[in-house]
Design a protein around this motif. Structure first.
Motif, mmCIF file in Angstrom:
data_model
loop_
_atom_site.group_PDB
_atom_site.id
_atom_site.type_symbol
_atom_site.label_atom_id
_atom_site.label_comp_id
_atom_site.label_asym_id
_atom_site.label_seq_id
_atom_site.Cartn_x
_atom_site.Cartn_y
_atom_site.Cartn_z
ATOM 1 N N GLY A 278 0.796 -1.221 0.000
ATOM 2 C CA GLY A 278 0.000 0.000 0.000
ATOM 3 C C GLY A 278 0.825 1.266 0.000
ATOM 4 N N GLY A 279 2.146 1.139 -0.146
ATOM 5 C CA GLY A 279 2.999 2.319 -0.196
ATOM 6 C C GLY A 279 2.747 3.148 -1.441
ATOM 7 N N SER A 280 3.097 4.434 -1.361
ATOM 8 C CA SER A 280 2.898 5.334 -2.501
ATOM 9 C C SER A 280 3.930 6.453 -2.448
ATOM 10 N N VAL A 281 4.460 6.819 -3.615
ATOM 11 C CA VAL A 281 5.315 8.005 -3.708
ATOM 12 C C VAL A 281 4.381 9.167 -4.013
ATOM 13 N N VAL A 282 4.056 9.954 -2.996
ATOM 14 C CA VAL A 282 2.974 10.932 -3.120
ATOM 15 C C VAL A 282 3.415 12.247 -3.746
ATOM 16 N N ALA A 283 4.724 12.521 -3.766
ATOM 17 C CA ALA A 283 5.211 13.769 -4.346
ATOM 18 C C ALA A 283 6.711 13.655 -4.598
ATOM 19 N N ALA A 284 7.187 14.422 -5.553
ATOM 20 C CA ALA A 284 8.624 14.482 -5.846
ATOM 21 C C ALA A 284 8.938 15.834 -6.448
ATOM 22 N N SER A 285 10.145 16.291 -6.218
ATOM 23 C CA SER A 285 10.559 17.588 -6.743
ATOM 24 C C SER A 285 10.661 17.570 -8.258
ATOM 25 N N ASP A 286 10.974 16.397 -8.829
ATOM 26 C CA ASP A 286 11.168 16.276 -10.271
ATOM 27 C C ASP A 286 11.216 14.799 -10.629
ATOM 28 N N GLU A 287 10.747 14.451 -11.811
ATOM 29 C CA GLU A 287 10.857 13.077 -12.321
ATOM 30 C C GLU A 287 10.959 13.124 -13.845
ATOM 31 N N SER A 288 11.843 13.996 -14.330
ATOM 32 C CA SER A 288 11.920 14.267 -15.757
ATOM 33 C C SER A 288 12.314 13.050 -16.581
ATOM 34 N N PHE A 289 13.222 12.207 -16.065
ATOM 35 C CA PHE A 289 13.732 11.089 -16.851
ATOM 36 C C PHE A 289 13.087 9.747 -16.505
ATOM 37 N N ALA A 290 12.724 9.542 -15.248
ATOM 38 C CA ALA A 290 12.117 8.259 -14.855
ATOM 39 C C ALA A 290 11.202 8.500 -13.657
ATOM 40 N N GLY A 291 10.047 7.814 -13.651
ATOM 41 C CA GLY A 291 8.980 8.090 -12.711
ATOM 42 C C GLY A 291 9.290 7.730 -11.277
ATOM 43 N N ARG A 292 8.766 8.530 -10.369
ATOM 44 C CA ARG A 292 9.000 8.360 -8.936
ATOM 45 C C ARG A 292 8.413 7.048 -8.421
ATOM 46 N N GLU A 293 7.315 6.555 -9.050
ATOM 47 C CA GLU A 293 6.646 5.341 -8.571
ATOM 48 C C GLU A 293 7.562 4.127 -8.587
ATOM 49 N N ASN A 294 8.574 4.133 -9.429
ATOM 50 C CA ASN A 294 9.490 2.987 -9.525
ATOM 51 C C ASN A 294 10.260 2.745 -8.231
ATOM 52 N N ALA B 125 5.522 11.652 11.197
ATOM 53 C CA ALA B 125 4.308 10.931 11.581
ATOM 54 C C ALA B 125 3.142 11.883 11.384
ATOM 55 N N ALA B 126 2.281 11.555 10.431
ATOM 56 C CA ALA B 126 1.161 12.432 10.101
ATOM 57 C C ALA B 126 -0.139 11.656 10.242
ATOM 58 N N ASP B 127 -1.082 12.199 10.997
ATOM 59 C CA ASP B 127 -2.372 11.550 11.194
ATOM 60 C C ASP B 127 -3.260 11.741 9.969
ATOM 61 N N GLY B 128 -4.217 10.857 9.809
ATOM 62 C CA GLY B 128 -5.204 11.009 8.745
ATOM 63 C C GLY B 128 -4.623 10.756 7.371
ATOM 64 N N HIS B 129 -5.094 11.544 6.410
ATOM 65 C CA HIS B 129 -4.705 11.362 5.015
ATOM 66 C C HIS B 129 -4.207 12.697 4.465
ATOM 67 N N PRO B 130 -2.990 13.114 4.850
ATOM 68 C CA PRO B 130 -2.493 14.442 4.467
ATOM 69 C C PRO B 130 -2.207 14.542 2.974
ATOM 70 N N SER B 131 -2.388 15.749 2.441
ATOM 71 C CA SER B 131 -2.070 16.025 1.048
ATOM 72 C C SER B 131 -0.568 16.241 0.902
ATOM 73 N N PRO B 132 -0.037 16.192 -0.334
ATOM 74 C CA PRO B 132 1.379 16.495 -0.526
ATOM 75 C C PRO B 132 1.778 17.858 0.020
ATOM 76 N N ALA B 133 0.921 18.856 -0.156
ATOM 77 C CA ALA B 133 1.238 20.197 0.354
ATOM 78 C C ALA B 133 1.341 20.191 1.876
ATOM 79 N N GLU B 134 0.434 19.473 2.542
ATOM 80 C CA GLU B 134 0.486 19.389 4.004
ATOM 81 C C GLU B 134 1.735 18.657 4.458
#
Length: 315
Positions: A17-33, A104-113
């Motif tokens: 259930g892990g997820s890469v929720v945000a990245a500064s850049d992924e110009s050449f290859a995707g963060r999900e990898n 440690a973040a409670d709930g379902h925080p957004s990338p901005a949070e």
């Protein structure tokens, strides 16, 4: 050399259930990898619209101050014992250094949070080599829900593994039943007789086994005795239903299984030695018993199990 902490589950794994929720850049290859299961793949001379195809996360060449980063939500919150930063196949384009922060973040925080959250450094800035696994132990024993991988200043990282012990919030299950053995609920295999072919923690992983190796399988036993493993439950609980799954184990399933509850140095029989069939999901209703903290699963004499589910209630 492989670090001892890698025997613990990878809490960031996509299949947990892990997820890469945000990245500064992924110009050449995707963060999900970064959190894909399995070893990174590579085929030289495979070019797409962004250049050579890499099974990893790769950022552009940075021309301004700063560094790149990726935020990973752990599939299961927990205590991190160590991380593996893998630069497989990245040779002239890997970051010279990396570090890891956690929060440690409670709930379902957004990338901005999450970007505004308070982060703690759990892996200091560490020198990296190209096409290599870097095993870094973590001494911080606090519970975290997210990690942030920092790459200095830019480049490619194939995988990030975050090994540790699951510490989920089970309050949503108050008054309800749950799988007390499930890795995502905090279960953990703490001991086993043999893991020649595949890791024992596979049997408590989420979902159905995809193939024969996506379970626990022992070597062929040539002496006496039998193989076994011990599961530490999510918490002390009463087990009422056991699912013993031999799916995909067709010619190498055990002949029988037995379950024993462990608590305060005592043993409580939950399921006597019972015949199993190959490639079959077995369900066994268990008689009422007192709460236990661990369950020993004995298989006779050897072989493999795809999954073990122990449904019940927390005490």
């Amino acid at each position: 050399m492989t670090a001892a902490f890698t025997s613990l589950p990878d809490l960031a794994l996509r299949t947990l259930g892990g997820s890469v929720v945000a990245a500064s850049d992924e110009s050449f290859a995707g963060r999900e990898n970064l959190i894909r299961p399995g070893r990174p793949a590579f085929q030289a001379g495979t070019f797409g619209g962004k250049g050579q195809v890499y099974d990893g996360w790769e950022t552009r060449r940075r021309r301004e101050p700063g560094h790149d980063w990726a935020i990973v939500r752990l599939g299961v919150p927990g205590v991190v014992h160590g991380v593996v930063i893998d630069t497989a196949w990245f040779t002239g384009n890997y970051p010279p250094h990396a570090s890891v922060d956690a929060t440690a973040a409670d709930g379902h925080p957004s990338p901005a949070e999450l970007e505004r959250a308070a982060w703690t450094e759990i892996v200091p800035r560490t020198a990296l080599r190209g096409d290599a696994e870097h095993h870094v132990p973590v001494t911080d024993r606090r519970r975290y829900t997210h990690v942030r991988l920092n790459a200095y200043p830019d480049g490619g990282i194939a995988r990030l593994r975050v090994h540790g012990e699951a510490r989920p919030d089970l309050s949503a299950y108050d008054g309800l039943g749950l799988d007390l053995a499930a890795l995502q609920n905090g279960g953990l295999v703490t001991a086993c007789s043999d893991e020649f072919y595949s890791a024992p923690n596979n049997v408590i992983a989420p979902g159905l086994a995809r193939h024969q190796a996506d379970g626990w399988e022992t070597a062929r036993r040539r002496g006496g005795g039998n193989d076994w493993l011990v599961i530490r439950l999510a918490g002390p609980g009463v087990v009422r239903l056991a699912e013993i799954d031999t799916t995909h184990l067709i010619h190498n399933a055990p002949a029988a299984v037995a379950l024993t509850g462990l608590t305060d140095g005592r043993q409580i029989e939950l399921l006597p030695r019972t015949r199993l069939q190959p490639d079959t999901l077995h369900r066994f209703r268990l008689p009422p018993a007192e709460p236990v903290t661990h369950v020993r699963v004995d298989i006779y004499p050897d072989g493999g199990l795809a999954r073990v589910r122990l449904h019940g209630h927390l005490a």
